[in-house]
Design a protein around this motif. Structure first.
Motif, mmCIF file in Angstrom:
data_model
loop_
_atom_site.group_PDB
_atom_site.id
_atom_site.type_symbol
_atom_site.label_atom_id
_atom_site.label_comp_id
_atom_site.label_asym_id
_atom_site.label_seq_id
_atom_site.Cartn_x
_atom_site.Cartn_y
_atom_site.Cartn_z
ATOM 1 N N GLN A 164 0.847 -1.185 0.000
ATOM 2 C CA GLN A 164 0.000 0.000 0.000
ATOM 3 C C GLN A 164 0.891 1.247 0.000
ATOM 4 O OE1 GLN A 164 -3.140 -0.165 -0.411
ATOM 5 N NE2 GLN A 164 -3.503 -2.319 0.018
ATOM 6 N N PRO A 165 0.473 2.318 -0.665
ATOM 7 C CA PRO A 165 1.301 3.528 -0.684
ATOM 8 C C PRO A 165 1.574 4.039 0.722
ATOM 9 C CG PRO A 165 -0.447 3.674 -2.316
ATOM 10 C CD PRO A 165 -0.728 2.457 -1.476
ATOM 11 N N PHE A 166 2.844 4.347 0.978
ATOM 12 C CA PHE A 166 3.269 4.920 2.246
ATOM 13 C C PHE A 166 2.735 4.091 3.422
ATOM 14 C CE2 PHE A 166 4.900 8.402 -0.018
ATOM 15 C CZ PHE A 166 3.979 8.750 -0.993
ATOM 16 N N SER A 167 3.016 2.829 3.366
ATOM 17 C CA SER A 167 2.420 1.880 4.304
ATOM 18 C C SER A 167 2.919 2.088 5.728
ATOM 19 C CB SER A 167 2.736 0.454 3.866
ATOM 20 O OG SER A 167 2.347 -0.464 4.833
ATOM 21 N N THR A 168 2.050 2.627 6.577
ATOM 22 C CA THR A 168 2.401 2.779 7.983
ATOM 23 C C THR A 168 2.468 1.422 8.670
ATOM 24 O OG1 THR A 168 0.069 3.112 8.527
ATOM 25 C CG2 THR A 168 1.412 5.073 8.168
ATOM 26 N N ALA A 169 1.671 0.475 8.195
ATOM 27 C CA ALA A 169 1.700 -0.863 8.789
ATOM 28 C C ALA A 169 3.062 -1.509 8.592
ATOM 29 C CB ALA A 169 0.602 -1.730 8.175
ATOM 30 N N ALA A 170 3.649 -1.343 7.411
ATOM 31 C CA ALA A 170 4.966 -1.913 7.149
ATOM 32 C C ALA A 170 6.017 -1.273 8.041
ATOM 33 C CB ALA A 170 5.323 -1.727 5.675
ATOM 34 N N TRP A 171 5.903 0.027 8.234
ATOM 35 C CA TRP A 171 6.870 0.730 9.073
ATOM 36 C C TRP A 171 6.754 0.254 10.530
ATOM 37 C CZ3 TRP A 171 7.808 6.708 8.497
ATOM 38 C CH2 TRP A 171 8.967 7.057 9.198
ATOM 39 N N ARG A 172 5.527 0.188 11.007
ATOM 40 C CA ARG A 172 5.321 -0.282 12.385
ATOM 41 C C ARG A 172 5.877 -1.696 12.551
ATOM 42 N NH1 ARG A 172 1.202 0.939 16.283
ATOM 43 N NH2 ARG A 172 -0.004 2.045 14.694
ATOM 44 N N ALA A 173 5.625 -2.557 11.567
ATOM 45 C CA ALA A 173 6.133 -3.923 11.641
ATOM 46 C C ALA A 173 7.650 -3.944 11.669
ATOM 47 C CB ALA A 173 5.617 -4.739 10.457
ATOM 48 N N SER A 174 8.272 -3.061 10.904
ATOM 49 C CA SER A 174 9.733 -2.975 10.885
ATOM 50 C C SER A 174 10.274 -2.548 12.242
ATOM 51 C CB SER A 174 10.182 -1.988 9.805
ATOM 52 O OG SER A 174 11.569 -1.795 9.836
ATOM 53 N N VAL A 175 9.598 -1.587 12.873
ATOM 54 C CA VAL A 175 10.000 -1.141 14.209
ATOM 55 C C VAL A 175 9.898 -2.297 15.197
ATOM 56 C CG1 VAL A 175 9.336 0.342 16.153
ATOM 57 C CG2 VAL A 175 9.432 1.281 13.832
ATOM 58 N N ASN A 176 8.795 -3.025 15.137
ATOM 59 C CA ASN A 176 8.597 -4.148 16.059
ATOM 60 C C ASN A 176 9.681 -5.210 15.900
ATOM 61 O OD1 ASN A 176 6.310 -2.973 17.117
ATOM 62 N ND2 ASN A 176 4.880 -4.164 15.894
ATOM 63 N N VAL A 177 10.026 -5.512 14.645
ATOM 64 C CA VAL A 177 11.056 -6.518 14.399
ATOM 65 C C VAL A 177 12.401 -6.058 14.954
ATOM 66 C CG1 VAL A 177 12.420 -7.659 12.614
ATOM 67 C CG2 VAL A 177 9.946 -7.592 12.420
ATOM 68 N N SER A 178 12.731 -4.778 14.768
ATOM 69 C CA SER A 178 14.000 -4.254 15.273
ATOM 70 C C SER A 178 14.097 -4.411 16.790
ATOM 71 C CB SER A 178 14.148 -2.776 14.900
ATOM 72 O OG SER A 178 14.240 -2.609 13.506
ATOM 73 N N ILE A 179 13.012 -4.095 17.492
ATOM 74 C CA ILE A 179 13.010 -4.220 18.949
ATOM 75 C C ILE A 179 13.033 -5.688 19.357
ATOM 76 C CG2 ILE A 179 11.674 -3.739 21.043
ATOM 77 C CD1 ILE A 179 10.716 -1.153 19.616
ATOM 78 N N ASP A 180 12.318 -6.528 18.634
ATOM 79 C CA ASP A 180 12.317 -7.965 18.936
ATOM 80 C C ASP A 180 13.714 -8.559 18.806
ATOM 81 O OD1 ASP A 180 9.610 -7.714 19.296
ATOM 82 O OD2 ASP A 180 9.041 -8.780 17.467
ATOM 83 N N VAL A 181 14.432 -8.163 17.748
ATOM 84 C CA VAL A 181 15.781 -8.678 17.541
ATOM 85 C C VAL A 181 16.707 -8.218 18.671
ATOM 86 C CG1 VAL A 181 17.823 -8.537 16.059
ATOM 87 C CG2 VAL A 181 15.575 -8.937 15.061
ATOM 88 N N ALA A 182 16.593 -6.943 19.057
ATOM 89 C CA ALA A 182 17.413 -6.430 20.159
ATOM 90 C C ALA A 182 17.136 -7.207 21.446
ATOM 91 C CB ALA A 182 17.140 -4.947 20.366
ATOM 92 N N ALA A 183 15.849 -7.469 21.696
ATOM 93 C CA ALA A 183 15.493 -8.215 22.903
ATOM 94 C C ALA A 183 16.009 -9.648 22.848
ATOM 95 C CB ALA A 183 13.973 -8.208 23.086
ATOM 96 N N ALA A 184 15.906 -10.266 21.676
ATOM 97 C CA ALA A 184 16.372 -11.642 21.533
ATOM 98 C C ALA A 184 17.874 -11.756 21.738
ATOM 99 C CB ALA A 184 15.995 -12.186 20.154
ATOM 100 N N ASN A 185 18.581 -10.645 21.506
ATOM 101 C CA ASN A 185 20.025 -10.627 21.719
ATOM 102 C C ASN A 185 20.416 -10.000 23.059
ATOM 103 O OD1 ASN A 185 21.642 -11.517 19.088
ATOM 104 N ND2 ASN A 185 19.728 -10.539 18.449
ATOM 105 N N SER A 186 19.418 -9.879 23.948
ATOM 106 C CA SER A 186 19.623 -9.444 25.338
ATOM 107 C C SER A 186 20.229 -8.056 25.449
ATOM 108 C CB SER A 186 20.513 -10.463 26.083
ATOM 109 O OG SER A 186 19.927 -11.745 26.051
ATOM 110 N N LEU A 187 19.891 -7.169 24.525
ATOM 111 C CA LEU A 187 20.374 -5.796 24.632
ATOM 112 C C LEU A 187 19.557 -5.063 25.689
ATOM 113 C CD1 LEU A 187 21.160 -4.648 20.994
ATOM 114 C CD2 LEU A 187 22.557 -5.903 22.615
ATOM 115 N N PRO A 188 20.195 -4.340 26.598
ATOM 116 C CA PRO A 188 19.479 -3.718 27.704
ATOM 117 C C PRO A 188 19.007 -2.294 27.430
ATOM 118 C CG PRO A 188 21.822 -3.520 28.088
ATOM 119 C CD PRO A 188 21.662 -4.263 26.779
ATOM 120 N N HIS A 189 19.346 -1.752 26.256
ATOM 121 C CA HIS A 189 19.122 -0.318 26.048
ATOM 122 C C HIS A 189 18.791 -0.066 24.584
ATOM 123 C CE1 HIS A 189 20.849 4.010 26.924
ATOM 124 N NE2 HIS A 189 19.644 4.030 26.376
ATOM 125 N N MET A 190 17.609 0.497 24.332
ATOM 126 C CA MET A 190 17.217 0.900 22.982
ATOM 127 C C MET A 190 17.287 2.414 22.873
ATOM 128 S SD MET A 190 16.516 -1.840 21.240
ATOM 129 C CE MET A 190 15.830 -1.042 19.781
#
Length: 390
Positions: free
Chosen positions: A193-219
């Protein structure tokens, strides 16, 4: 002998004047189905229709079709030019290729591989096993099903590749997520979809999930690319710790809480920070404007003279307010604004507020720190700013 067909037209869908396009996953599935048909028929394929995950059919023009019958194991390669429509996607224009050849056996199994330009997962948290090609769950299923429809019961190997994908990936979040050597094959619906906010939100979620999975304590939650660059001058953290959330500040904070990350530092500049300080956690300019009256009220709390407050109330933008504050040396207003950002974040998180330390750092437009605040008893872990970008 190699047979080749090319067709440079690109598939798109029109909707209310804005062009939608297709995901890399849909393009890969179409290319794979076309290559399967070409392999089994021995004839070039000009177009192919697949069933998208949303339950609709889509027809793709095949950009390139090559049939190689000289090797002991013949193969066919087809490609689709990815068109994201009016979505500002760095993968638009990329050639998504699929090479297909027969495997031993007749059980109809499809083996999926990643080729040139498709990233390899090296860290947990993406939902893809470490060591596998970065092809997410829905595209994997879509590619497999599309090939099986055309495969006539044959066991086949499908290799997805993207020429130039390694360079394209440098413009994505893949390097910080531990996805190396290429782009990801993505898409849950098949349609962009044009300018997909859903895709952006999903990308943000994945970034935080990866950081958490790698035990990073600070975002470090940044409101834009520039503020992320500034933050890296002042904070010495792993690259994976930084995530550009755009307008999704609030959902990023909640994701940090839900994933057990103990500290998040919000960084940005005057415009978006003034909105967050007022409690607006979706900071799109069309939805919430900078309120100079609010900012002037903060300056009043800091002892700014009435005539300065009046000038601030008439400010044309957040940047204009900043210039007035600097001109009249009302510097405490920026720390106060950052305090209000932290207060608003705690209020937004509600009964989970104590689960997350929240910092706020407001930068000027050259990367200097105008103000900062934290909900922690300990100061924000900052390093000396570098003198240049060298």
């Amino acid at each position: 002998m190699v047979k080749r067909e090319s067709d440079y037209s690109r598939p798109t869908v029109k909707r209310r004047g804005m062009r939608t396009g297709y995901t890399t996953g849909a393009c890969a599935a179409a290319a794979a189905k076309a290559a399967t048909l070409a392999l089994l028929s021995g004839e070039p394929v000009r177009e192919v229709t697949i069933r998208l995950p949303i339950g609709k059919d889509a027809t793709f023009q095949i950009h390139r079709c090559e049939i190689d019958g000289e090797d002991a194991v013949s193969s066919a390669t087809c490609s689709v030019i990815k068109d994201g429509g009016d979505d500002p996607d760095v993968t638009s224009g990329a050639e998504i290729c699929a090479r297909v050849w027969q495997d031993r056996g007749d059980n109809g199994e499809v083996t999926l591989r990643g080729g040139e330009g498709v990233g390899t997962v090296t860290r947990p948290g993406t939902g893809i096993p470490v060591g596998d090609p970065s092809i997410t769950r829905v595209p994997r299923r879509l590619i497999t099903q599309s090939v099986q429809v055309a495969g006539n019961g044959n066991s086949l190997v499908v290799e997805i590749s993207v020429p130039g994908g390694e360079e394209i990936a440098k413009k994505t979040d893949n390097p910080r997520l531990g996805i190396v050597d290429g782009i990801s094959i993505l898409g849950t619906t098949g349609v962009v979809q044009p300018f997909s906010t859903a895709a952006w939100r999903a990308s943000v979620n994945v970034s935080i999930d990866v950081a958490a999975a790698n035990s990073l304590p600070h975002m470090v939650i940044t409101t834009g690319t520039q503020s992320e660059l500034f933050a890296k001058r002042w904070m010495e953290l792993e690259d994976m710790s930084y995530v550009n959330v755009g307008i999704f500040t609030g959902s990023a904070l909640k994701r940090c809480v839900n994933r057990g990350i103990p500290r998040a530092t919000l960084v940005g500049m005057i415009g978006k920070f003034s909105k967050i300080a007022m409690g607006y956690f979706v900071t799109h300019v069309a939805g919430n404007k900078v309120d100079p009256v609010f900012l002037a009220s903060l300056a009043a709390e800091c002892g700014a003279p009435e005539e300065v407050q009046a000038e601030m109330r008439d400010a044309a933008s957040g940047r204009h307010f900043q210039e007035i504050a600097l001109e009249h040396d009302v510097m405490p207003v920026f720390d106060l604004m950052c305090e209000r950002v932290c207060d608003a974040a705690r209020l937004y998180l509600g009964d989970r507020a104590d689960d997350l330390i929240v910092d706020a750092i407001c930068f000027d437009f050259e990367g200097g720190i105008l103000g900062k605040a934290t909900t922690s008893k300990e100061p924000i872990p900052l390093i000396q700013a570098v003198a240049s970008d060298d």
